[in-house]
Design an enzyme around this catalytic site. Structure first.
Site, PDB file in Angstrom:
ATOM      1  N   ASP A  55     -19.743 -51.311  -2.563  1.00 10.20           N
ATOM      2  CA  ASP A  55     -20.299 -52.419  -3.352  1.00 10.20           C
ATOM      3  C   ASP A  55     -20.536 -52.047  -4.804  1.00 10.20           C
ATOM      4  OD1 ASP A  55     -22.504 -50.675  -2.805  1.00 10.20           O
ATOM      5  OD2 ASP A  55     -23.885 -52.317  -3.228  1.00 10.20           O
ATOM      6  N   ASP A 111     -25.619 -47.562   1.396  1.00 10.03           N
ATOM      7  CA  ASP A 111     -26.599 -48.484   0.807  1.00 10.03           C
ATOM      8  C   ASP A 111     -25.895 -49.674   0.157  1.00 10.03           C
ATOM      9  OD1 ASP A 111     -29.361 -46.708   0.622  1.00 10.03           O
ATOM     10  OD2 ASP A 111     -27.558 -45.490   0.413  1.00 10.03           O
ATOM     11  N   ASP A 147     -19.234 -46.942   2.079  1.00 10.67           N
ATOM     12  CA  ASP A 147     -20.468 -46.636   1.387  1.00 10.67           C
ATOM     13  C   ASP A 147     -21.600 -47.055   2.324  1.00 10.67           C
ATOM     14  OD1 ASP A 147     -22.298 -46.181  -0.836  1.00 10.67           O
ATOM     15  OD2 ASP A 147     -22.380 -48.361  -1.002  1.00 10.67           O
TER      16      ASP A 147
END
Length: 226
Positions: free
Chosen positions: A167, A10, A8
């Site tokens: 996250d 961001d 991922d």
């Protein structure tokens, strides 16, 4: 066996929250509202316009004014998105370690590709990444597995030879649906207390921990296919 580690973006590779929060507060300024504290906006960074507009203006996609505000948010963000964006400490070393051990890495983000690529380029990652997939690249966004499967195909790997690191809960859902071992990280924008509920294959507190998890999961995967 050579692996592809997909990330991922961001909140996992890059800290983009300051610029996202800036764009969110610009929406409040347009409405004559005072800015919100950064700490209140940061947890929404992984949720993009949807999460930030919900917190900043109380808007949800069903609101008749939502689309106009979303487009304005994206325009404001595009104008400021490289002001503060930076790799998290240890990420550059992690990516170098992956490369130096003969593996490949790529990026799968829900950020629209036209926004993602300039930041990825700004941070010096574009030419090294084996695949860059945005939220609109594969016709679906996470938690759908299509973006991860598309990235694996673009990089020339089978899904079972890939790992996905993120996250947010939807990162883990997407990774599992794509048949990839998953690593959840605690230092990003997600809620650390919720991570056990995601049932990721490993949890990392830092980029250095990610490399340790990659090694363990890769070894287990290789045994399973031996």
């Amino acid at each position: 066996m050579r692996k592809l580690v997909l990330f991922d973006f961001d909140g996992t590779l890059a800290d983009t929250a300051p610029d996202l929060a800036l764009a969110a507060n610009q929406q409040r300024e347009r409405q004559g509202l005072p800015p919100l504290p950064y700490e209140q906006l940061r947890p929404m960074a992984s949720q993009g316009a949807r999460g930030l507009l919900r917190v900043a203006l109380g808007l949800v996609p069903e609101d008749p004014n939502y689309e106009a505000h979303r487009l304005q948010f994206l325009a404001d963000y595009e104008s400021c998105m490289n002001q503060h964006a930076a790799l998290f400490p240890g990420v550059r070393e992690l990516l170098d370690t992956i490369h130096n051990h003969g593996h490949a890495w790529g990026i799968v983000t829900n950020k629209l590709e036209y926004l993602a690529r300039p930041i990825i380029r700004h941070l010096g990652l574009e030419t090294e990444s084996a695949a860059i997939v945005g939220g609109d690249t594969a016709g679906h966004a996470k938690p759908h597995p299509a973006p991860l499967l598309y990235a694996a195909q673009q990089a020339g790997f089978e899904p079972h030879d890939c790992l996905y690191v993120g996250d947010d809960a939807r990162d883990i859902v997407a990774g599992k649906a794509a048949g990839m071992p998953t690593i959840a990280i605690r230092y990003g924008y997600g809620c650390p207390e919720e991570i056990p509920d995601w049932q990721a294959d490993a949890v990392a507190d830092s980029p250095a921990d990610i490399w340790q998890a990659v090694q363990k999961l890769s070894a287990a995967s290789n045994k399973g296919t031996a």
